[in-house]
Design an enzyme around this catalytic site. Structure first.
Site, short mmCIF file in Angstrom:
data_model
loop_
_atom_site.label_atom_id
_atom_site.label_comp_id
_atom_site.label_asym_id
_atom_site.label_seq_id
_atom_site.Cartn_x
_atom_site.Cartn_y
_atom_site.Cartn_z
N GLY A 97 0.77 -1.25 0.00
CA GLY A 97 0.00 0.00 0.00
C GLY A 97 0.79 1.29 0.00
O GLY A 97 0.21 2.37 -0.12
N GLU A 105 3.92 -6.84 1.56
CA GLU A 105 3.33 -7.16 0.25
C GLU A 105 3.20 -5.92 -0.63
O GLU A 105 2.10 -5.60 -1.08
CB GLU A 105 1.92 -7.76 0.44
CG GLU A 105 1.83 -8.96 1.34
CD GLU A 105 0.37 -9.31 1.70
OE1 GLU A 105 -0.54 -8.52 1.41
OE2 GLU A 105 0.17 -10.38 2.27
N PRO A 106 4.28 -5.21 -0.88
CA PRO A 106 4.13 -4.00 -1.70
C PRO A 106 3.93 -4.33 -3.17
O PRO A 106 4.49 -5.30 -3.68
CB PRO A 106 5.46 -3.27 -1.49
CG PRO A 106 6.44 -4.33 -1.13
CD PRO A 106 5.68 -5.45 -0.48
N GLY A 107 3.11 -3.55 -3.83
CA GLY A 107 2.93 -3.70 -5.27
C GLY A 107 3.36 -2.40 -5.96
O GLY A 107 4.46 -2.29 -6.51
N ARG A 108 2.48 -1.42 -5.86
CA ARG A 108 2.69 -0.14 -6.55
C ARG A 108 4.08 0.46 -6.32
O ARG A 108 4.73 0.93 -7.25
CB ARG A 108 1.63 0.86 -6.05
CG ARG A 108 1.62 2.20 -6.79
CD ARG A 108 0.68 3.19 -6.07
NE ARG A 108 -0.58 2.61 -5.75
CZ ARG A 108 -1.67 2.65 -6.54
NH1 ARG A 108 -1.62 3.29 -7.68
NH2 ARG A 108 -2.79 2.07 -6.15
N ARG A 139 -6.51 3.82 -15.11
CA ARG A 139 -6.50 4.54 -13.83
C ARG A 139 -7.19 5.91 -13.89
O ARG A 139 -7.97 6.24 -13.01
CB ARG A 139 -5.10 4.67 -13.26
CG ARG A 139 -4.47 3.31 -12.90
CD ARG A 139 -3.16 3.45 -12.14
NE ARG A 139 -3.38 4.03 -10.83
CZ ARG A 139 -3.12 5.28 -10.49
NH1 ARG A 139 -2.59 6.11 -11.37
NH2 ARG A 139 -3.39 5.70 -9.29
N TYR A 178 -10.32 5.79 -11.50
CA TYR A 178 -10.13 6.41 -10.18
C TYR A 178 -9.97 7.93 -10.27
O TYR A 178 -9.52 8.55 -9.32
CB TYR A 178 -8.85 5.88 -9.51
CG TYR A 178 -8.68 4.39 -9.45
CD1 TYR A 178 -9.45 3.62 -8.60
CD2 TYR A 178 -7.69 3.75 -10.21
CE1 TYR A 178 -9.26 2.25 -8.52
CE2 TYR A 178 -7.50 2.39 -10.13
CZ TYR A 178 -8.28 1.64 -9.28
OH TYR A 178 -8.08 0.29 -9.20
N CYS A 232 -14.69 5.01 -27.64
CA CYS A 232 -15.97 5.71 -27.69
C CYS A 232 -16.61 5.82 -26.31
O CYS A 232 -17.61 5.17 -26.02
CB CYS A 232 -16.90 4.98 -28.65
SG CYS A 232 -16.14 4.77 -30.24
C1 LIG Z 1 -3.21 -5.04 -3.87
C2 LIG Z 1 -2.67 -5.68 -2.66
C3 LIG Z 1 -1.37 -5.38 -2.23
C4 LIG Z 1 -0.50 -4.37 -2.90
O1 LIG Z 1 -0.98 -3.06 -2.79
P1 LIG Z 1 -0.11 -1.84 -3.36
O2 LIG Z 1 -0.92 -0.65 -3.05
O3 LIG Z 1 0.04 -2.05 -4.81
O4 LIG Z 1 1.19 -1.85 -2.64
C5 LIG Z 1 -0.90 -6.06 -1.13
N1 LIG Z 1 -1.65 -6.99 -0.48
C6 LIG Z 1 -2.91 -7.28 -0.86
C7 LIG Z 1 -3.68 -8.29 -0.11
C8 LIG Z 1 -3.46 -6.64 -1.96
O5 LIG Z 1 -4.71 -6.93 -2.34
#
Ligand SMILES: *Cc1c(COP(=O)(O)O)cnc(C)c1O
Length: 423
Positions: A244, A281-284, A320, A324, A350
């Protein structure tokens, strides 16, 4: 000069460069729309987390839904990362990229029995369970295979991450996780189930969070539970604090990963939990600012109220903004000296919601290439084929080398599985 939040993107006299290559050259060579990623930006982002975690048991699990292209997964696997997955499809994908199953945690509110079976067969590290019925189902599925499923409960700590409602996940009103008040009783049930081995606790409070305080609040709530569970004889091996962490799209100033993690670890140590394994669990924050979407200007359409700059990338490539109302920085790959005007940068789809940026001051001409910045996360993974538009190609830049990591989709691929009705 590097751009704020984009250490691997530099503005030079002849335009924008990603690591050792000009963006314009990538657009010319591979065509547009094109996703281009910096491999070293991804490595550096992972290293920022890993520096803070070094010296204690930990696993940095890349949340692959942010960008699940095989070469991206490969890059993180090689950097020693684990993975957070949310579907059986992601499981197959990450295994295909060469990641060991022992480094995979499985999140998500709606795991099917079949997905549970696949993940048990593969030998994933942990299931992040999000409800009591899911817990019961997991125990049954595991028992039927003669196994015990390693399990962590996703707790909803009821803290406000202060982010967009669609990407806020840690409030009572959200569908995710088990309420903090219920957690103790769910763990007691879990302990009694034949197919469950309790191993951890997790939370994930939202996305694009730009300050440390919601994390520290959530952490405190989690540690209260870890203490209560220990008093009840349930000793957890790991604490997973989710993902997050936000990135700089415009003027956000999130803490660095290293800084955030150090603050969390200080709190964990203070409260006497320094021996437990830490999962994140970082993604972004691992991929967002490693990528740009390149688009060519097709037409300029000045009007009475609005000027439209129509480009060849659209909401199906990058949703996005439409989904959002996200603000994403848009820069010309090569700067013109002519007068800038205010444009709405829009795609060919469209829908009036098909825009990439509103009211942008740009000096552009047809044929110019624009870069939408911070497009590495939730870009390609959310792309669709709306309007029968094939998905973009992707390239990975590594120093002054570039690798095509996904071929541009063909129209034939789009309807290959469809059938006309006979007779
Ligand atoms: C989407 C998600 C993440 C990653 O979130 P980011 O905002 O991209 O860091 C981590 N854990 C879980 C369970 C998620 O659904």
């Amino acid at each position: 000069m590097t751009l704020p939040g984009h250490p691997f993107l530099t503005a030079r006299d002849d335009g924008l460069w990603l690591e050792g290559l000009p963006l314009l050259e990538l657009a010319r060579r591979f065509g547009t729309p094109l996703y281009a990623y910096s491999r070293n930006a991804m490595r550096a982002a992972a290293a920022s987390y890993q520096r803070a975690l070094a010296g204690r048991p930990h696993l940095l699990c890349y949340a692959m839904k942010a960008n699940s292209s095989l070469a991206v997964l490969q890059t993180f696997a090689e950097a020693g990362c684990g993975f957070d997955i949310v579907s059986g499809g992601e499981l197959q994908r990450v295994l295909a990229a060469g990641a060991p199953a022992s480094r995979i945690v499985f999140s998500g509110v709606g795991k099917t029995h079949d997905e549970m079976r696949q993940a048990l067969d593969a030998g994933v590290r942990c299931f992040n369970v999000e409800s009591e019925p899911e817990l019961a189902a997991l125990s049954e599925v595991a028992s039927s295979l003669g196994r015990r499923a390693p399990m962590s409960l996703r707790v909803n700590p009821d803290v406000d991450a202060g982010t967009h409602p669609y990407i806020s996940t840690g409030l009572k009103a959200n569908k995710f996780g088990v309420a903090h008040e219920r957690a103790l009783s769910v763990y007691r049930q879990a302990r009694e189930l034949p197919g469950i081995e309790v191993v951890g606790i997790d939370c994930h409070i939202g996305s694009q969070i730009t300050s440390a305080s919601p994390y520290l609040d959530a952490l405190d709530r989690l540690l209260d539970l870890v203490d209560a569970l220990a008093a009840d004889g349930i000793d957890l091996r790991h604490i997973d604090l989710g993902g997050g962490l936000g990135i700089t799209y415009t003027d956000e100033e999130p803490p660095s990963a290293e800084d955030l993690v150090r603050q969390m670890l200080a709190r964990i140590d203070e409260r006497g939990h320094g021996h437990r394994e830490i999962l994140l669990e970082p993604g972004r924050s691992l991929v967002g600012n490693a990528g740009v979407l390149l688009a060519s200007v097709l037409y300029l359409k000045p009007g009475e109220e609005k000027n439209f700059c129509i480009v060849d990338a659209a909401m199906n490539d990058l949703v996005r903004p439409a989904m959002y109302q996200a603000w994403m920085r848009i820069e010309p790959c090569v700067r013109r000296t002519t007068q800038a005007r205010t444009w709405d940068v829009v795609g060919p789809v469209c829908e009036s919601g098909d825009w990439l940026g509103h009211d942008r001051k740009l000096a552009v001409e047809p044929g110019d290439v624009l870069a939408v910045l911070s497009a590495g996360a939730y870009g390609m993974t959310m792309a669709s084929n709306y309007n029968t538009r094939p998905r973009a190609a992707e390239v990975m830049v590594d120093g002054d080398a570039v690798h095509l990591i996904r071929e541009r989709e063909s129209v034939a691929q789009l309807f290959a599985g469809e059938k006309l009705i006979a007779g």
